[in-house]
Every structure is written in C-alpha cells, then in structure tokens.
Design an enzyme around this catalytic site. Structure first.
Site, PDB file in Angstrom:
ATOM      1  N   CYS A 263      32.744  42.529  46.283  1.00  0.00           N
ATOM      2  CA  CYS A 263      32.453  42.657  47.700  1.00  0.00           C
ATOM      3  C   CYS A 263      31.327  41.695  48.075  1.00  0.00           C
ATOM      4  O   CYS A 263      30.544  41.291  47.220  1.00  0.00           O
ATOM      5  CB  CYS A 263      32.043  44.056  48.121  1.00  0.00           C
ATOM      6  SG  CYS A 263      33.221  45.339  47.715  1.00  0.00           S
TER       7      CYS A 263
ATOM      8  N   ARG B  29      34.413  37.050  45.964  1.00  0.00           N
ATOM      9  CA  ARG B  29      33.854  38.301  45.439  1.00  0.00           C
ATOM     10  C   ARG B  29      34.720  39.520  45.782  1.00  0.00           C
ATOM     11  O   ARG B  29      34.463  40.621  45.310  1.00  0.00           O
ATOM     12  CB  ARG B  29      32.449  38.512  45.992  1.00  0.00           C
ATOM     13  CG  ARG B  29      31.460  37.487  45.506  1.00  0.00           C
ATOM     14  CD  ARG B  29      30.123  37.744  46.095  1.00  0.00           C
ATOM     15  NE  ARG B  29      29.529  38.953  45.551  1.00  0.00           N
ATOM     16  CZ  ARG B  29      28.664  38.968  44.553  1.00  0.00           C
ATOM     17  NH1 ARG B  29      28.309  37.846  43.994  1.00  0.00           N
ATOM     18  NH2 ARG B  29      28.162  40.084  44.121  1.00  0.00           N
TER      19      ARG B  29
ATOM     20  N   TRP C 128      36.315  44.497  48.038  1.00  0.00           N
ATOM     21  CA  TRP C 128      37.148  44.756  46.860  1.00  0.00           C
ATOM     22  C   TRP C 128      37.209  46.275  46.761  1.00  0.00           C
ATOM     23  O   TRP C 128      36.195  46.930  46.527  1.00  0.00           O
ATOM     24  CB  TRP C 128      36.515  44.147  45.612  1.00  0.00           C
ATOM     25  CG  TRP C 128      37.365  44.293  44.379  1.00  0.00           C
ATOM     26  CD1 TRP C 128      38.347  43.446  43.959  1.00  0.00           C
ATOM     27  CD2 TRP C 128      37.289  45.333  43.399  1.00  0.00           C
ATOM     28  NE1 TRP C 128      38.893  43.904  42.783  1.00  0.00           N
ATOM     29  CE2 TRP C 128      38.265  45.060  42.417  1.00  0.00           C
ATOM     30  CE3 TRP C 128      36.498  46.469  43.262  1.00  0.00           C
ATOM     31  CZ2 TRP C 128      38.468  45.877  41.315  1.00  0.00           C
ATOM     32  CZ3 TRP C 128      36.708  47.293  42.158  1.00  0.00           C
ATOM     33  CH2 TRP C 128      37.680  46.989  41.201  1.00  0.00           C
TER      34      TRP C 128
ATOM     35  N   ASN D 215      28.027  47.265  49.437  1.00  0.00           N
ATOM     36  CA  ASN D 215      28.583  46.900  48.122  1.00  0.00           C
ATOM     37  C   ASN D 215      28.130  47.973  47.141  1.00  0.00           C
ATOM     38  O   ASN D 215      26.965  48.351  47.158  1.00  0.00           O
ATOM     39  CB  ASN D 215      28.020  45.567  47.623  1.00  0.00           C
ATOM     40  CG  ASN D 215      28.528  44.389  48.424  1.00  0.00           C
ATOM     41  OD1 ASN D 215      29.414  44.531  49.252  1.00  0.00           O
ATOM     42  ND2 ASN D 215      27.954  43.227  48.173  1.00  0.00           N
ATOM     43  N   GLY D 216      29.020  48.393  46.256  1.00  0.00           N
ATOM     44  CA  GLY D 216      28.626  49.398  45.257  1.00  0.00           C
ATOM     45  C   GLY D 216      29.439  50.658  45.414  1.00  0.00           C
ATOM     46  O   GLY D 216      30.477  50.671  46.097  1.00  0.00           O
TER      47      GLY D 216
ATOM     48  N   GLU E  23      41.280  34.537  24.961  1.00  0.00           N
ATOM     49  CA  GLU E  23      40.882  33.980  26.253  1.00  0.00           C
ATOM     50  C   GLU E  23      42.075  33.283  26.929  1.00  0.00           C
ATOM     51  O   GLU E  23      42.279  33.408  28.134  1.00  0.00           O
ATOM     52  CB  GLU E  23      39.704  33.011  26.045  1.00  0.00           C
ATOM     53  CG  GLU E  23      39.238  32.256  27.263  1.00  0.00           C
ATOM     54  CD  GLU E  23      38.776  33.140  28.418  1.00  0.00           C
ATOM     55  OE1 GLU E  23      38.622  34.357  28.234  1.00  0.00           O
ATOM     56  OE2 GLU E  23      38.629  32.598  29.526  1.00  0.00           O
TER      57      GLU E  23
ATOM     58  N   LYS F 255      43.572  34.308  30.578  1.00  0.00           N
ATOM     59  CA  LYS F 255      43.799  33.365  31.687  1.00  0.00           C
ATOM     60  C   LYS F 255      45.234  33.501  32.177  1.00  0.00           C
ATOM     61  O   LYS F 255      45.494  33.565  33.374  1.00  0.00           O
ATOM     62  CB  LYS F 255      43.585  31.907  31.256  1.00  0.00           C
ATOM     63  CG  LYS F 255      42.185  31.413  31.009  1.00  0.00           C
ATOM     64  CD  LYS F 255      41.285  31.366  32.196  1.00  0.00           C
ATOM     65  CE  LYS F 255      40.652  32.678  32.466  1.00  0.00           C
ATOM     66  NZ  LYS F 255      39.466  33.101  31.866  1.00  0.00           N
TER      67      LYS F 255
ATOM     68  N   GLU G 285      45.868  36.983  34.019  1.00  0.00           N
ATOM     69  CA  GLU G 285      45.163  37.280  35.274  1.00  0.00           C
ATOM     70  C   GLU G 285      45.614  36.409  36.438  1.00  0.00           C
ATOM     71  O   GLU G 285      45.560  36.843  37.579  1.00  0.00           O
ATOM     72  CB  GLU G 285      43.645  37.230  35.105  1.00  0.00           C
ATOM     73  CG  GLU G 285      43.054  35.863  34.941  1.00  0.00           C
ATOM     74  CD  GLU G 285      41.534  35.880  34.810  1.00  0.00           C
ATOM     75  OE1 GLU G 285      40.880  36.701  35.458  1.00  0.00           O
ATOM     76  OE2 GLU G 285      41.014  35.051  34.044  1.00  0.00           O
TER      77      GLU G 285
ATOM     78  N   HIS H 252      52.008  42.169  10.981  1.00  0.00           N
ATOM     79  CA  HIS H 252      51.651  43.593  10.910  1.00  0.00           C
ATOM     80  C   HIS H 252      52.126  44.365  12.152  1.00  0.00           C
ATOM     81  O   HIS H 252      51.594  45.417  12.453  1.00  0.00           O
ATOM     82  CB  HIS H 252      50.136  43.749  10.735  1.00  0.00           C
ATOM     83  CG  HIS H 252      49.647  43.141   9.466  1.00  0.00           C
ATOM     84  ND1 HIS H 252      49.939  43.681   8.228  1.00  0.00           N
ATOM     85  CD2 HIS H 252      48.935  42.016   9.223  1.00  0.00           C
ATOM     86  CE1 HIS H 252      49.396  42.922   7.283  1.00  0.00           C
ATOM     87  NE2 HIS H 252      48.789  41.901   7.862  1.00  0.00           N
TER      88      HIS H 252
ATOM     89  N   LYS I  20      35.528  38.201  41.612  1.00  0.00           N
ATOM     90  CA  LYS I  20      34.801  37.329  40.690  1.00  0.00           C
ATOM     91  C   LYS I  20      33.686  38.056  39.955  1.00  0.00           C
ATOM     92  O   LYS I  20      33.478  37.855  38.778  1.00  0.00           O
ATOM     93  CB  LYS I  20      34.223  36.152  41.493  1.00  0.00           C
ATOM     94  CG  LYS I  20      33.469  35.136  40.660  1.00  0.00           C
ATOM     95  CD  LYS I  20      34.409  34.386  39.759  1.00  0.00           C
ATOM     96  CE  LYS I  20      33.700  33.384  38.879  1.00  0.00           C
ATOM     97  NZ  LYS I  20      34.549  32.957  37.759  1.00  0.00           N
TER      98      LYS I  20
END
Ligand code: M6R
Length: 613
Positions: free
Chosen positions: A2, A27, A74, A100-101, A486, A490, A493, A509, A608
């Site tokens: 946010c 954000r 968000w 925000n929060g 990683e 990528k 997402e 395995h 982000k």
C-alpha cells in the site's frame, strides 16, 4: 505494501496526489483513492484497479482543493473493490483516513463501535479506525481535538499502521502517525507532504523527516511538528532528499523489470565500489560497525529474509561457508521471529531486504536484538526502517527497484555476501593470493554481465518455445540450488506458470515423477565442480523424454548436444557463477510473461514491499 501520499500547501492537491500514487503503485495496485477539501467540503473519489482507473474517473469528475490524502491499496481485509478502497470515513462523514498496515483488534473495536450505533460501509479494518478516531473527536472540545482524537484511538489499536487523517473542520491541518509501517513528512517550498515512500514526492519536496515507530505528526502548509503517540516529545532529523531516492525513469524499456535486469552491471559496480582493498587483498565494510577483533570472534552466522532476499541468503550461506569456513543458517524471517532458534553469544545475524521494510524480516531483526544478538542489515532503500534499527550493515546501492519481481536486488545481495565472505575469509583461512583472485573476479563480473545481456534476443526465442507450458522444474547443485529456486520464483510470480526449484540430485527422490514431454526442466549446469553430476541428471531427464533447457558455460558443446535448448553464460570462477546464472533465468521468465500478456511489473495479488504479516 500500500502507498500513502498526502499534501497540504499552495498548490492544487489532486495532480500532486495522482502523480505520487502513480509512483507508488508498485506497492499495491488493487484499488486507489483520494480525498480533498473542495471549497471546504470533504470530497472522495476511489476506484477498484490500477491508479489509471482513478485518473480516468478524475479527468471527467475532478475534485479541487489544496489539501488532500490518497492511497493505493494491496488488499488485506476485504476484497479489491470501490467500497474497500481508501480513504475511509468516520460516522460523521467529515473525517477521512488512509492507512497502511493491519488493525489486528479490529473485530473487538467494531463490536464496541456497533454497540454505540456506528454503521460501516466496507469490510476493512481501516474504516473501524476512522470511526474510532471520529468517536474520540466527538468526545473532545479542545482546539487540538483532531490530534488528541488520533492519539486516543491509536492507543487502543494493536497491529501496524502508517496513517494520514483529514478532517473537514480542520482545513489547514493533516495528522499522520506510524507504527510498523513507514511514514515520512516531506517539506516543500509550497507546502508539506506525508508519504509512505520518498519516491512519491521526489522533485516536489527537497527535505524529509522519517517518522519513527510511535511518532505522531501534524503538518500545516508551512509548519510541521512531531510528538509521540504517548504524548511525549519526539526527536527528528530533517534530511535532504537524495537524487537516488527520486523516481526511477523507465527510459526506452517497456517494463521496469527489463530495465532493472539491464541495470545489473552498474548495480554490481555500485555494490563493490570503494569496498575492495587490493593492498590487503580484502574488503572494507565500515557500515558493519564491527572491529576486526569482533568479526574474528564470530563463530556462527544466521541469515534471515523472505522470498528473493532469502534466496540470496542461501547463496550467502554457500559463500561464507566456502570462503570463511563459518557455519551459516538461513531462516525464513517469518519463521525465525516466532521460533526459538538456538543461538549462542558468538552468533551474528544478517537481515536481508531490498526494501528494508518487509515486516517479517523486521520482526526477525527485532527478535534477534531482543535476545541480545548483534543484528546487521543488508538493504537497498537508504533510510528505510531496517538500516535505522539494525546494529550496522551494508547498503546495496542498487538504485530504486520498481518491478515487483526482484532482479537487480538479488544479484546485488549476492555481491554483498561475496564481499562479506571475502572479508571473513581473509580473517581466517583465505590466502592473500586467493583474495586477489577473488577481487579480480569481482571486478570482471559487471563486464561479463554486459556480455550476457547481449543474448537477450536468443533467450526470448527460447521463451517463445516454452511459454505455454503449465509447469516447469528448475534444478541446480550447490550454490546453484538457490539460483534454481530463485529462477522458479521469477517464473511463477510473473507468468503464473507452476514452477519449483530443487537440488538436482533430489530429482530421483520424487520429483522425477513429474517429468514428461510437456514439462520442461531448467538445469543449471555450467562448468564447475559438479558438472559431471549435472550431465548425468540431464541424461536421466532425457531418458524420460523431458525437455531440458540448460544454463551452460559458453563454449560447452557437449551440453548443446544433450539439451533441447541452452542459455549460455560467460565463464567465471565457480564461486561467482550464481550471479551470472541467475540473469538468463530472469530474462527467460520476463519473456515468457510478456508473451503470455501478463502485467510484468505488477503481477496479480502481489506488492513490492510486504509490510503486513
Ligand atoms: O524488500 P524485501 O527484499 O524484504 O522483499 C522480500 C520479498 O518480498 C521479495 O524478495 C519478493 O520475494 C520478490 N519481490 C520476489 O521477486
């Protein structure tokens, strides 16, 4: 997570707020909204979707006024919708808030307010906070009643917040406060701002005050004041806005992610600039704030981080163990903060975070400090919370990273771990000659990355072949296990293709059951100490008709005959290869996402900077 921008001054608020929201959109981008006092009357506009939806609405129905608050969201409590978008109002409809929060005790507060006759229009925790402030405002008659009401309400809130509050009866005043979610005051020639991120006000405000947890602030057009929520005095420092904190320009790149992939040669140079000590074949990291003696006494290292930052820590584990022979544990920050991880007094903790604001990582850092350990930060955003709260650390200097998918921050973090490993190694086992060799390799890396980036078109061709698959497997050995993880992160997402990364030997395995003609495997197999083992893994996959995309060293003709496709990386010392191997995977994921028509810089459901638990 946010974003907040609020303004009060001589200029029209709407254009400044919209500009700020656009810069903060990375954000959170579920919905956005603004509230202003237009001819003294509270006006609100909010829209589901990207900031552009709000901008389009405001272009036909503008709202005036030289004071306003705004937010890009968000979603935490309640779906992305116009109703749940911020700002939210209190029962009177005269007070508006952006937040925000997370208000963790919102249900208990809601029951209490409902019993008092309050009714709510949204499913958000923020609306409860607006009503709570309004409740205290109505009960107070003093001239500074808005400040007092915000204070009284926040004392009852458990959870996290960065807020800005506007009231129709106070046309020359905004109130802001923070706990666990960043908030800054921006000082401009023509007025004052509140913002959650300096990037929103770069070019408008020349100075900032970073509020601390527990601070509450008031701004007018030409004044600012900071106290604590408990009613005490608060110290604050006025800082100049650095050029590096201003908005990042996209230039000719179609997406921030691609720009940031191409920023990597420079970001790597900036990460080691001024830190290599050729004479002593070591590294200087003054920000650690530790003497050589203290560093020599360290017997164990714990690295905490989330997502990509944690993956860089896993590469760091390999680097520090190899070069300095020190035991390293890498923990999910979100787990570390609640677990009782055995530690001993000679343990050093590193919290890794691009944003320096990720709440899980901040919580882990605070928990380590609470237990008496020295906790250092490896962060990118200058002046963010983690560098401020840690006992020292290393800035990455990668420049702003806007694309939600972390790219240059990963390779910069790995570079910082390389420097730390070299420093600790030279205090223990590494010879001067080994140190020199590593320094040569580090200095050569940006040039190798430039060479690698020239293969962008070739990588795009491979993406054209594979972007329609439903799932992918990423495999590597040793230091390339985290690179495989990683690469998979990528891919999933930004493309929403199911992708997982594993140690290559784990294939047999269980994972091998997934191999078929439709499921490609990305195998990281450059010329290194486990090359032959990887070649065997490749054969095992081919024996089951699985397509293989190999990440191999330039000039390796053998891999070319076995794999279906090859992404080449330049040759480099084994210890430095993870930086090189990760870059074709970034570009591969990027091109797959573009070909699938995904919103590369703002993938669904993500933000982000994750400032909620
Ligand atoms: O700002 P941070 O480095 O603390 O962020 C941690 C993660 O949220 C982040 O690395 C995330 O996994 C990436 N955006 C993924 O590309």
């Amino acid at each position: 997570m946010c974003g907040i921008v609020a303004y009060l001054g001589e200029k029209e608020a709407q254009p400044l707020l919209l500009d700020g929201l656009r810069r903060l959109e990375y954000r959170g981008y579920d919905s956005s909204g603004i509230a202003t006092l237009d001819h003294g009357v509270l006006k609100i506009a909010k829209k589901k979707g990207h900031v552009q939806a709000l901008a389009t609405h405001l272009s036909s129905t503008p709202i005036g006024g030289k004071i306003g608050i705004s937010h890009t969201r968000w979603a935490t409590h309640g779906a992305a919708s116009d109703a749940n978008a911020h700002p939210h109002t209190d029962q009177s409809g005269r007070l508006a808030i952006v937040h925000n929060g997370v208000v963790e005790n919102y249900l208990a507060l809601k029951h209490r307010l409902t019993a008092l006759g309050h009714t709510f229009k949204s499913e958000t925790d923020t609306e409860i906070l607006a009503h709570l402030i309004g409740h205290y405002y109505d009960a107070c008659n003093e001239p500074d009643r808005l400040l007092k009401a915000v204070r009284a309400a926040l004392r009852e809130v458990s959870g996290t917040y960065g807020i800005a509050v506007l009231h129709q009866d106070h046309p020359g005043l905004l109130v802001g406060a923070r706990r666990g979610s960043p908030l800054l005051i921006g000082i401009a020639k023509d007025g004052h701002f509140f913002t959650s991120d300096v990037m929103a006000i770069g070019g408008h405000a020349g100075q900032v005050i970073e509020l601390k947890d527990g601070d509450i602030a008031t701004i007018t057009a030409d004044t600012h004041a900071v106290t604590t929520i408990d009613g005490g005095d608060a110290d604050f420092i006025v800082k100049q806005v650095e050029a590096s904190e201003a908005i990042s320009e996209l230039g000719s790149f179609p997406h921030y992610m691609l720009k940031e992939v191409f920023d990597q040669p420079q970001a790597l140079r900036d990460a080691f600039r001024g830190r290599l000590d050729r004479e002593a074949s070591t590294v200087k990291l003054g920000g650690l704030r530790m003497t050589s003696e203290e560093l020599r006494r360290i017997e164990r290292i714990v690295i905490v981080g989330c997502g990509t930052a944690r993956h860089s820590g896993l590469v760091g584990e390999y680097l520090i163990e190899t070069l300095a022979n020190l035991p390293v544990e890498v923990e999910y920050a979100s787990e570390f903060r609640y677990r009782n991880t055995p530690m001993d007094p000679r343990t050093l903790v590193f919290a890794v975070s691009q944003s320096g604001e990720t709440l899980d990582t901040l919580g882990a850092l605070r928990e380590a400090q609470r237990k008496g350990y020295r906790a250092l930060g490896i962060c990118n955003r200058v002046g963010s919370t983690m560098p401020r709260e840690s006992d020292g650390g290393v800035y990455m200097h990668a420049g702003p990273e806007i694309g939600v998918a972390a790219t240059k921050s990963f390779t910069s973090q790995v570079m910082i771990f390389t420097l730390i490993a070299l420093l600790l190694g030279r205090m223990r086992y590494l010879s001067a000659a080994q140190g020199q060799e590593l320094i040569d390799g580090i200095e050569a890396l940006p040039g190798l990355v430039e060479k690698l980036l020239a293969q962008n078109d070739a990588i795009k061709k491979v993406a054209e072949k594979y972007h329609k698959v439903r799932s992918m497997i990423f495999l590597g050995r040793l230091h390339h296990v985290p690179v495989a993880m990683e690469g998979a992160l990528k891919m999933k997402e930004i493309t929403y293709i199911n992708a997982e990364g594993y140690p290559a030997a784990e294939l047999k395995h269980g994972i091998i059951a997934l191999i078929d003609e439709e499921t490609p495997t990305v195998l990281i197999c450059p010329k290194d100490s486990v090359y032959d083992k990887n070649a065997s893994t490749l054969q095992e996959i081919k024996a089951r008709k699985g397509p293989v995309i190999a990440v191999a060293t330039e000039g390796d003709t053998q891999i070319g005959t076995l794999a279906d496709d090859v992404l080449y990386i330049p040759d480099a010392p084994e210890i430095l290869q993870p930086i090189l191997a990760s870059i074709p995977l970034q570009l591969f994921a990027y091109h797959c996402a573009v070909l699938l028509g995904r919103d590369v810089d703002k993938p669904r459901n993500l933000a982000k900077s994750v400032t909620v638990e």
